[in-house]
Structures are given as structure tokens and as C-alpha cells.
Design a protein around this motif. Structure first.
Motif, PDB file in Angstrom:
ATOM      1  N   ILE A 243       7.128  -2.090   6.139  1.00 29.85           N
ATOM      2  CA  ILE A 243       5.909  -1.973   5.683  1.00 29.85           C
ATOM      3  C   ILE A 243       4.476  -2.436   5.799  1.00 29.85           C
ATOM      4  N   ASP A 244       4.104  -1.360   5.475  1.00 34.51           N
ATOM      5  CA  ASP A 244       2.335  -1.181   5.443  1.00 34.51           C
ATOM      6  C   ASP A 244       2.301  -2.121   7.091  1.00 34.51           C
TER       7      ASP A 244
ATOM      8  N   GLY B  63      -3.287   8.044  -4.436  1.00 39.04           N
ATOM      9  CA  GLY B  63      -2.399   7.359  -3.319  1.00 39.04           C
ATOM     10  C   GLY B  63      -1.195   6.704  -3.480  1.00 39.04           C
ATOM     11  N   LEU B  64      -0.781   7.074  -3.871  1.00 36.52           N
ATOM     12  CA  LEU B  64       1.052   6.506  -4.335  1.00 36.52           C
ATOM     13  C   LEU B  64       1.959   6.842  -3.474  1.00 36.52           C
ATOM     14  N   THR B  65       3.281   6.534  -2.838  1.00 40.71           N
ATOM     15  CA  THR B  65       3.844   7.133  -2.174  1.00 40.71           C
ATOM     16  C   THR B  65       4.550   7.743  -2.896  1.00 40.71           C
TER      17      THR B  65
ATOM     18  N   SER C 125       3.718   0.965  -6.368  1.00 39.71           N
ATOM     19  CA  SER C 125       3.025   1.589  -4.789  1.00 39.71           C
ATOM     20  C   SER C 125       4.137   3.026  -4.435  1.00 39.71           C
ATOM     21  N   ILE C 126       5.536   2.527  -4.227  1.00 42.23           N
ATOM     22  CA  ILE C 126       6.548   3.339  -3.646  1.00 42.23           C
ATOM     23  C   ILE C 126       7.366   3.580  -4.641  1.00 42.23           C
ATOM     24  N   LEU C 127       7.826   4.695  -4.974  1.00 42.56           N
ATOM     25  CA  LEU C 127       8.768   5.454  -5.818  1.00 42.56           C
ATOM     26  C   LEU C 127       9.613   6.021  -4.972  1.00 42.56           C
ATOM     27  N   ILE C 128      11.281   5.891  -5.378  1.00 42.34           N
ATOM     28  CA  ILE C 128      11.766   6.606  -5.361  1.00 42.34           C
ATOM     29  C   ILE C 128      13.110   8.082  -5.992  1.00 42.34           C
TER      30      ILE C 128
ATOM     31  N   LEU D 118       1.013  -1.057   0.192  1.00 45.39           N
ATOM     32  CA  LEU D 118      -0.145   0.027  -0.143  1.00 45.39           C
ATOM     33  C   LEU D 118       0.624   1.258   0.048  1.00 45.39           C
ATOM     34  N   GLY D 119       1.772   1.443   0.511  1.00 45.28           N
ATOM     35  CA  GLY D 119       3.229   2.507   1.084  1.00 45.28           C
ATOM     36  C   GLY D 119       2.831   3.100   2.456  1.00 45.28           C
ATOM     37  N   ASN D 120       2.593   2.427   3.319  1.00 49.46           N
ATOM     38  CA  ASN D 120       3.218   3.262   4.377  1.00 49.46           C
ATOM     39  C   ASN D 120       4.111   2.685   4.722  1.00 49.46           C
ATOM     40  N   ILE D 121       5.471   3.780   4.886  1.00 52.45           N
ATOM     41  CA  ILE D 121       6.657   3.163   5.486  1.00 52.45           C
ATOM     42  C   ILE D 121       6.873   3.715   7.026  1.00 52.45           C
TER      43      ILE D 121
END
Ligand code: ADP
Ligand code: MG
Length: 325
Positions: free
Chosen positions: A113-114, A262-264, A232-235, A49-52
Motif C-alpha cells: 500500500i503506497d 484522487g480516490l481509488t 481512499s480505497i473503495l471496493i 493515498l490509494g496506490n495498491i
């Protein structure tokens, strides 16, 4: 689902794939000694989901045991946030990305992660849903089309067009006589730093994320229902450092769409124009300690903030960077 398995991660997945595929030969043990201390395990496959969360993370690079990068790092990033990491060179910003991608393991503490320890999650599955664009992205010898669709070979013409628009590549590609068929790399057309960064971003945007939930960004869907905003997660590790103002503005819009979806996104940057595009700012001091974590507007409005101290330093020419176009 809009997810498509990708080979763009093949570099980071190479090791775990190798470990799956081969027995305990001497060669493997040799590799284990050479590699950072990751032992790939068959963890849970999850939909990121993208909670870190970094919880009391301590870290030193194995090759430099005398230098502590993080003593006890605590950092929470919520799904859909666009957070920017800033701080003096060498303070550990890229190391945050390295740890999140599990290129290294913390000495102590944990990364969640999540809410689940990253070590419980299947590494391959996690990396499929996490994208990174570096400051000097690697393009291989081949056409622009091949470079963009590398992780999603079945991308339609419409999808390629759309990610090129979202990454602000369309104009410069169309200025090449061969357009998407332009050959780049050592024997082909040389691209500028900013052009490479945008091609790498376009490639990353083609990598879908693993969700069945429709999000309210119709402009970023293709007609066959693929969401073209990346994983979902982009750095973005200094990944827009070589862009001109106009390109940066276009990419800012794309990152806003990611947020709406809703993407991180985690940006690492030192240019004010880039820092401004994220809503939350994490400021590290030179010892890898977080000294500020707040909304950009609030920190920017405070003349005494660490953020402003850093910005005035870089204005006075302590850091230089190239721009193109
Ligand atoms: P930043 O991205 O904020 O400039 P880094 O995360 O790259 O900083 O580096 C943090 C510290 O770790 C620095 O002292 C740097 O020299 C060191 N470092 C970075 N990468 C490695 C590595 N692969 N091996 C050993 N030391 C490293
Ligand atoms: Mg760095």
C-alpha cells in the motif's frame, strides 16, 4: 482533516479490537484457530493515498488447501484509478478484495500500500480508510437514517442529504411516508436489492478519507468542509448489480468525482454498463491468471479481446441477475 473514525468497519475490526482488549485466555486461542490466519500487529498508522500493488501473490483458502486461487498474482492499481475486475465466476475477483482487506494472508508474495507492505501497516488504521460495499449489503433493524449515519454519527442533515443524492437514494427515500425515519429490517419496510445497495453506498460515502489536501470537487464538499466521497480505497463487489440504468448512471457520476478527487475505486462486475464506467479493466481467466489489463475502450474495440469473449458469453444468458424499479 476530513477524516472521521468509523464503526462501520466494526465487523472487520472486531477481531483486532478483541485482540487488543483481552489477555491470552483459552477463549482467545480458540478464536485464533477459528479465524483466518491474521495476527494483528501494532503496525504503522498511515494516511492511505490509494496506490495498491499485489506482487507475486500466491493464495489458497485455508479450508481448501487443494485449490490454488492465485499462483503468482501481479497487479498494480494507482491512486485515483477506477479499475474493474472481470472474469468468470470463481476466478478470484472477490478474493482480491478479501486479501486487500487482510481477511486472509497470501501464502507468499506481498501486497503493498503506497509502497509499504500491508503487513507493516496498522490493520485498524488501514481498514478505517478502506471501504467495501457487497452485492447484498447488510442493513440492521432501525431507521434509514441510523443505517446511513452508522459510521458517522455526527453527520449533519446537509451531509446526509448530499450522500443520498450521490448514491441516488433521495427519490425512493422521499417516497416513503416516514422518509429517513422509515424503519427497515426484519420488522420494518423491506427494501429491494438495489435500494439496499444504494443505502450501503450512501453510508460508505459518509466515511471521509484521511487527507488535508483540498481536491477540486466542490460539489462533493459539505458546508463544514467534509468531502463526501468515501474512503481512499473503495471496493464495490457487485455492489451495483441490482440497479436500474438511471441509478447506475447517477452512481457513475459519483465514481467519476472520486476519480477527480484522487480516490481509488475497485469495481467487480460483469454487466457491460458497469464495466464501461471504469477506465481500466483487469480480465482474469478461470485459473485466476490476469490475461488482459488495459483501457476499456481499447479492449472493447478489439473483437478478439478476452473482455469481448466474456461479454458475449454473459449476453447469451449464461449469467442472470435481478434488477429493480
Ligand atoms: P469470484 O469473486 O471471481 O467469483 P471468488 O474470489 O469468490 O471468485 O472465489 C475464488 C475461488 O475461491 C473459487 O473457487 C471459490 O469457490 C473459492 N472460495 C471463495 N471463497 C472461499 C472461502 N471462504 N473458502 C474456501 N474457498 C473459497
Ligand atoms: Mg465474487
Amino acid at each position: 482533516t476530513t477524516f472521521s473514525a468509523s464503526s462501520v468497519y466494526s465487523l472487520s475490526n472486531f477481531y483486532s479490537e478483541l485482540m487488543k482488549g483481552v489477555g491470552a485466555s483459552e477463549r482467545v486461542f480458540e478464536l485464533i484457530r477459528l479465524q483466518p490466519a491474521i495476527v494483528p500487529s501494532e503496525g504503522k498508522k498511515i494516511n492511505v493515498l490509494g496506490n495498491i500493488e499485489f506482487r507475486n501473490v500466491a493464495f489458497k483458502y485455508p479450508t481448501r488447501p487443494t485449490h490454488q486461487v492465485f499462483g503468482s498474482l501481479n497487479l498494480k492499481i494507482n491512486k485515483g484509478d477506477h479499475v474493474c475486475l472481470v472474469g468468470p465466476s470463481g476466478c478470484g475477483k472477490s478474493t482480491v478484495a478479501q486479501l486487500l482487506l487482510r481477511h486472509y494472508e497470501p501464502l507468499s508474495g506481498s501486497i503493498l500500500i503506497d509502497g509499504q507492505p500491508l503487513t507493516d501497516v496498522s490493520l485498524a488504521s488501514f481498514r478505517e480508510q478502506t471501504g467495501v460495499v457487497q452485492q447484498e449489503p447488510m442493513l440492521f433493524s432501525g431507521t434509514l437514517r441510523e443505517n446511513i449515519t452508522y459510521g458517522k454519527m455526527d453527520a449533519t442533515e446537509e451531509e446526509i442529504q448530499k450522500v443520498c443524492d450521490l448514491a441516488n437514494c433521495t427519490n425512493f427515500i422521499n417516497n416513503f411516508p416516514d422518509k429517513l425515519e422509515t424503519v427497515v429490517g426484519s420488522r420494518g419496510t423491506q427494501l429491494s436489492g438495489g435500494q439496499k445497495q444504494r443505502i450501503a453506498l450512501a453510508r460508505t460515502l459518509l466515511l471521509g478519507h484521511r487527507t488535508d489536501k483540498k481536491v477540486s470537487v466542490p460539489e462533493a464538499y459539505s458546508s463544514r468542509g467534509e468531502l463526501l466521497l468515501g474512503p481512499s480505497i473503495l471496493i464495490l463487489d457487485e455492489a451495483t448489480s441490482a440497479l436500474d440504468a438511471k441509478s447506475e448512471e447517477a452512481i457513475k457520476r459519483t465514481l467519476k468525482l472520486r476519480q477527480e478527487a484522487g480516490l481509488t475505486t475497485i469495481s467487480i462486475a460483469h454487466r457491460l454498463s458497469t464495466i464501461k464506467t471504469s477506465d481500466k479493466i483487469v480480465v482474469f481467466n478461470h485459473k485466476g491468471v490476469i490475461v488482459e489489463y488495459d483501457n476499456f475502450d481499447k479492449l472493447y474495440a478489439d473483437p478478439k479481446s478476452e473482455l469481448n469473449r466474456l461479454l458475449s458469453k454473459s449476453e447469451s444468458g449464461e449469467e442472470t441477475e435481478e434488477k429493480d424499479e
